[in-house]
Design an enzyme around this catalytic site. Structure first.
Site, PDB file in Angstrom:
ATOM      1  N   ASP A 365       0.838  -1.204   0.000  1.00 19.85           N
ATOM      2  CA  ASP A 365       0.000   0.000   0.000  1.00 19.85           C
ATOM      3  C   ASP A 365       0.876   1.259   0.000  1.00 19.85           C
ATOM      4  O   ASP A 365       2.065   1.214  -0.335  1.00 19.85           O
ATOM      5  CB  ASP A 365      -0.963  -0.062   1.202  1.00 19.85           C
ATOM      6  CG  ASP A 365      -2.277   0.650   0.951  1.00 19.85           C
ATOM      7  OD1 ASP A 365      -2.293   1.889   1.060  1.00 19.85           O
ATOM      8  OD2 ASP A 365      -3.285  -0.016   0.628  1.00 19.85           O
ATOM      9  N   TRP A 476      -6.110   1.687  -6.989  1.00 16.72           N
ATOM     10  CA  TRP A 476      -6.095   3.082  -7.474  1.00 16.72           C
ATOM     11  C   TRP A 476      -6.896   3.917  -6.482  1.00 16.72           C
ATOM     12  O   TRP A 476      -8.117   3.807  -6.440  1.00 16.72           O
ATOM     13  CB  TRP A 476      -6.700   3.129  -8.880  1.00 16.72           C
ATOM     14  CG  TRP A 476      -6.794   4.486  -9.518  1.00 16.72           C
ATOM     15  CD1 TRP A 476      -7.386   5.604  -9.006  1.00 16.72           C
ATOM     16  CD2 TRP A 476      -6.293   4.868 -10.804  1.00 16.72           C
ATOM     17  NE1 TRP A 476      -7.289   6.640  -9.891  1.00 16.72           N
ATOM     18  CE2 TRP A 476      -6.619   6.218 -11.010  1.00 16.72           C
ATOM     19  CE3 TRP A 476      -5.601   4.186 -11.818  1.00 16.72           C
ATOM     20  CZ2 TRP A 476      -6.295   6.903 -12.170  1.00 16.72           C
ATOM     21  CZ3 TRP A 476      -5.276   4.876 -12.980  1.00 16.72           C
ATOM     22  CH2 TRP A 476      -5.616   6.210 -13.155  1.00 16.72           C
ATOM     23  N   ASP A 477      -6.193   4.743  -5.747  1.00 16.20           N
ATOM     24  CA  ASP A 477      -6.832   5.478  -4.652  1.00 16.20           C
ATOM     25  C   ASP A 477      -7.059   6.942  -5.045  1.00 16.20           C
ATOM     26  O   ASP A 477      -6.456   7.450  -5.997  1.00 16.20           O
ATOM     27  CB  ASP A 477      -5.912   5.396  -3.424  1.00 16.20           C
ATOM     28  CG  ASP A 477      -6.672   5.497  -2.111  1.00 16.20           C
ATOM     29  OD1 ASP A 477      -7.816   5.974  -2.125  1.00 16.20           O
ATOM     30  OD2 ASP A 477      -6.109   5.104  -1.079  1.00 16.20           O
ATOM     31  N   CYS A 525     -10.612   2.823  -5.305  1.00 21.88           N
ATOM     32  CA  CYS A 525     -10.699   3.151  -3.883  1.00 21.88           C
ATOM     33  C   CYS A 525     -10.722   4.670  -3.811  1.00 21.88           C
ATOM     34  O   CYS A 525     -10.163   5.334  -4.679  1.00 21.88           O
ATOM     35  CB  CYS A 525      -9.450   2.601  -3.194  1.00 21.88           C
ATOM     36  SG  CYS A 525      -9.225   3.115  -1.483  1.00 21.88           S
ATOM     37  N   ASP A 547     -12.988   2.355   4.551  1.00 20.20           N
ATOM     38  CA  ASP A 547     -11.826   2.227   5.436  1.00 20.20           C
ATOM     39  C   ASP A 547     -12.233   1.650   6.780  1.00 20.20           C
ATOM     40  O   ASP A 547     -11.385   1.391   7.622  1.00 20.20           O
ATOM     41  CB  ASP A 547     -11.152   3.586   5.642  1.00 20.20           C
ATOM     42  CG  ASP A 547     -10.206   3.911   4.492  1.00 20.20           C
ATOM     43  OD1 ASP A 547      -9.892   3.002   3.710  1.00 20.20           O
ATOM     44  OD2 ASP A 547      -9.789   5.081   4.378  1.00 20.20           O
TER      45      ASP A 547
HETATM   46  C1  GLA Z   1      -6.925   5.491   1.763  1.00 21.86           C
HETATM   47  C2  GLA Z   1      -7.351   4.076   1.515  1.00 21.86           C
HETATM   48  C3  GLA Z   1      -6.634   3.149   2.478  1.00 21.86           C
HETATM   49  C4  GLA Z   1      -5.143   3.306   2.306  1.00 21.86           C
HETATM   50  C5  GLA Z   1      -4.745   4.758   2.504  1.00 21.86           C
HETATM   51  C6  GLA Z   1      -3.291   4.992   2.160  1.00 21.86           C
HETATM   52  O1  GLA Z   1      -7.402   5.959   2.991  1.00 21.86           O
HETATM   53  O2  GLA Z   1      -8.726   3.933   1.616  1.00 21.86           O
HETATM   54  O3  GLA Z   1      -7.023   1.822   2.264  1.00 21.86           O
HETATM   55  O4  GLA Z   1      -4.771   2.861   1.031  1.00 21.86           O
HETATM   56  O5  GLA Z   1      -5.507   5.615   1.694  1.00 21.86           O
HETATM   57  O6  GLA Z   1      -2.902   6.294   2.318  1.00 21.86           O
END
Ligand code: GLA
Length: 734
Positions: A365, A476-477, A525, A547
């Site tokens: 991550d 992909w966030d 995401c 989350d």
């Molecule tokens: C978001 C995502 C988490 C994680 C963090 C990393 O909050 O939802 O799962 O990947 O970013 O910064």
């Protein structure tokens, strides 16, 4: 499927159990909405448009033209000339005027379903669906509006979209373009929507619909944690099994508005489209604007039927790619395990232990790139941090592969940290209002993706990382919402295009990514589940749901999400306790059973969790392999809702051939001196007999009952001992 009665000037669109009807009326060829509901035999319901009642159509009574406009059920209402309800389209001409009205011009009935340029949309073959292209115009402006309707044949869904073309000589500005509208009689509806916040996404909200305008919306630049691009008007008595429902869901990931307006005449206008706030699109002569698609479901059989119509459509006609119909690898993600504190050895120690337990993929991550040791820098610098990943990325991936595991990686491609090499080189690449200090969120800005050079630079950085090693999964966030809507790259009269251009660019980048790396499992995401919508599902078969991984909080989040989206799309992991988001302690077994209703994986440091939890993982892995086909492909039914009863939750999946079923029962708080609960199962074959096995309760002996008995009389689930206990009950044809 779709027919046109030329004499009556009526279109009839049929799905297996529903009919949608449109009429053309009067000399001016107004396009009116006649009916949407249970399937009709004849196309004869044109009288429902009430053109025979005062104020009559303008050709019979021009003196009350305004009153006519204000009550006629328009298929695609405009504004500014007499309909005072909220219209679907806003236009501003070069002269600065805003009124418009549409008339029917021509139509075409097309087998299958055309694509929507630049946008995700549902798809279907000639055998699956048929499309009506209804062309209307405003000849005074020089504007053509194409209304597209697709009627599906394997599920009760009608999709709609709109394309606006400037057929005049001068440019004009579109200040609003919604995608769908239903003008109908109000029948004391309730309004159902999904509400939330970070870590509390998609909680179901139901309330009585009253006079005036009620809406849910986002102008955060994404579909959002807070409201969801979904709206249903439902019979006040509607239940899971009974009652009428009109539902709309938007295939779009940016700003939206979903609205119901109850009028003076007790009509209701239900609309959905791009939020008009800060939207202004310049259309030069000859140019077109394609508005995104709305999926509409009507049923008279309650929420289970609505849910299954959406699920079927999305599984078959929206989700694409390698993993569309496949079991996903069980992953372990290091976010909650290590946050930013990891290196190659730490990740490999997790992978070694995880591979022994049957976990199939390691996902690295946030924190592997640039100088990113906290969330305050380096977004935009997608270069491997070799101090942390000593040996390099390829070495790490190869070592993970040697353990028999796949490797996945996290990106946040749409963002830029003020403290990044990218920002130092290109401060004008962030979305910003020139001269005004930008509003930071999580200490980051959003990249101006309306600029092709920004998209190319980021795409190349991401792609070169993916090309450098055997990476088979991408998360992909997108961790902040948009503010300070301004682009250094757009001229003044196109600044109002930024929000939509941003979303189009995200789609374009994901399209490029999935074409160049077709084997990739992409999981979208957004700070958890802020962009869980059909637009993103078109590119990624799964989306991180929230989350919040606490098993109890997840009951409500997953119930709301599964109201529309298939279980196969819901990113769900087992995490450590006390839960990092709210400190609750739940049994490891329950966390596993709740995550089994989604994609399933782990988000914990498997080298550190208690031995008894670790010992449970192989059995959970085995459960996943045993039941995932059923969970992914089966029909989903809601049996009880913890969010409503505040006691227990229960859902069920049933295979298409009705030979197998899996029931999940979660008791939240135990009660002393209580008996077993009787639950009524659903979706079984009344004529089949089923062996009922309580997978994790030895006190119940296997037994055989008929589907008929289980559905009508029910099954007893003994009261589990302790709080937060879950039961998994498997039924197979005996
Ligand atoms: C978001 C995502 C988490 C994680 C963090 C990393 O909050 O939802 O799962 O990947 O970013 O910064």
């Amino acid at each position: 499927m779709i027919s046109y009665n030329e004499k009556e000037r009526v279109f009839k669109l049929d799905t297996p159990n529903t009919t949608y009807m449109i009429g053309i009326v009067d000399e001016e060829s107004f396009v009116g909405h006649i009916y949407y509901g249970r399937k009709l035999k004849e196309a004869e319901a044109g009288y429902l448009m009430r053109t025979g009642e005062p104020p009559f159509v303008p050709s019979k009574n021009n003196r009350e033209r305004c009153s006519f406009y204000d009550c006629f059920p328009f298929e695609y209402p405009t504004g500014g000339v007499g309909d005072y309800r909220e219209g679907c389209i806003g236009v501003r001409t070069v002269a600065g005027h805003a009124g418009s009205m549409l008339s029917y011009v021509t139509h075409e009935i097309i087998p299958g379903k055309p694509e929507l340029a630049g946008l995700p949309a549902t798809f279907g073959t000639k055998g699956d669906c048929e499309t009506l292209r209804l062309v209307c115009e405003d000849k005074y402006i020089g504007m053509q509006v194409e209304l597209l309707y697709t009627a599906f044949q394997d599920t009760d869904v009608i999709t709609r979209s709109v394309k606006v073309t400037n057929t005049g000589k001068e440019h004009f500005y579109l200040t609003k373009v919604y995608s769908a509208c239903i003008d109908m009689d109000n029948r004391d509806y309730d309004m159902v929507s999904l509400h939330g916040s970070w870590a509390r996404e998609r909680h179901i909200q139901r309330k009585a619909l009253g006079y005036g305008i009620q809406n849910v919306s986002s102008y955060r630049g994404e579909s959002s944690h807070q409201d969801h691009p979904f709206l249903a008007l439902v019979d006040r008595n509607a239940t899971q099994e009974n009652g009428e429902i009109y539902a709309m869901n938007f295939v779009y990931s940016g700003n939206f508005r979903a609205q119901a307006e109850v009028t003076q005449f007790d009509y209701v206008r239900m609309t959905m489209g791009i939020h008009p706030e800060n939207f202004c699109w310049k259309l030069e002569s000859g140019e077109s604007f394609q508005a995104p698609e709305v999926v509409m479901v009507y049923t008279d059989k309650g929420f289970d039927a609505m849910t299954n119509a959406f699920h079927r459509l999305y599984k078959k006609h929206l989700i694409r790619g390698e993993y569309k119909d496949k079991k996903r690898p069980i992953l372990i993600n290091n976010w909650e395990a290590t946050y930013f504190e990891f290196n190659t050895e730490k990740l490999l120690s997790i992978a070694r232990e995880a591979s022994q337990l049957g976990i199939e993929m390691l996902v690295m991550d946030d924190g592997w790139f640039g100088r990113r040791n906290f969330d305050d820098c380096a977004l935009g610098d997608w270069k491997v941090n070799e101090e942390k990943l000593n040996g390099g990325l390829k070495y790490l991936v190869d070592e993970v592969n040697k353990l028999g595991m796949k490797f996945g990686i996290w990106f946040e491609p749409e963002m830029i940290s003020p403290d990044s090499d990218l920002y130092r080189a290109h401060p004008d690449w962030a979305i910003a209002i020139p001269g005004r200090p930008g509003t930071e969120s999580r200490q980051q800005f959003v990249l101006d993706l309306s600029r092709p050079e920004v998209v190319d630079c980021i795409y190349e950085q991401v792609a070169s990382v993916l090309r450098s090693a055997n990476i088979e999964y991408v998360k992909w966030d997108m961790n902040r919402q948009l503010t300070d809507i301004g682009s250094y790259g757009l001229p003044a009269d196109r600044q109002g295009e930024l929000y939509h251009r941003y979303v189009l660019a995200v789609y374009q980048m994901q399209d490029r990514l999935t074409k160049e790396f077709p084997y990739l499992l992409l999981e979208n995401c957004s700070g958890g589940g802020a962009r869980f919508d059909p637009g993103m599902l078109y590119f990624s078969p799964q989306i991180w749901c929230s989350d919040d991984t606490d098993a109890v909080e997840r009951l409500e989040i997953q119930e709301g999400t599964a109201l529309i989206y298939p279980l196969s799309t819901m990113g769900a992991h087992v995490s450590d306790c006390p839960n990092h988001a709210l400190g609750r302690v739940t049994p490891f077994e329950t966390r596993g059973i709740v995550a089994l209703a989604g994609t399933f994986g782990y988000e914990l440091d498997v080298t550190k969790i208690p031995q008894e939890d670790r010992d449970m993982i192989p059995a959970q892995v085995a459960m996943y392999h045993k039941y995932n086909d059923l969970v992914r492909e089966g029909d989903y039914y809601r049996i009880a809702s913890y969010s409503q009863n505040h006691k227990y939750d229960c859902w069920q999946v049933v295979s298409g051939d009705k030979k197998q079923s899996l029931v999940t029962f979660v008791q939240v708080l135990n009660r002393v001196n209580f008996k077993s609960r009787r639950i009524l199962l659903k979706g079984l074959d009344a004529d089949k007999r089923y062996k009922v096995v309580f997978e994790n309760d030895d006190s119940v002996e296997d037994a055989v009952y008929s589907g008929d008995t289980l559905m009508k009389a029910g099954l007893l689930v003994p009261n589990p001992w302790g709080d937060f206990r879950a039961r998994l009950i498997y039924l197979a044809e005996a």
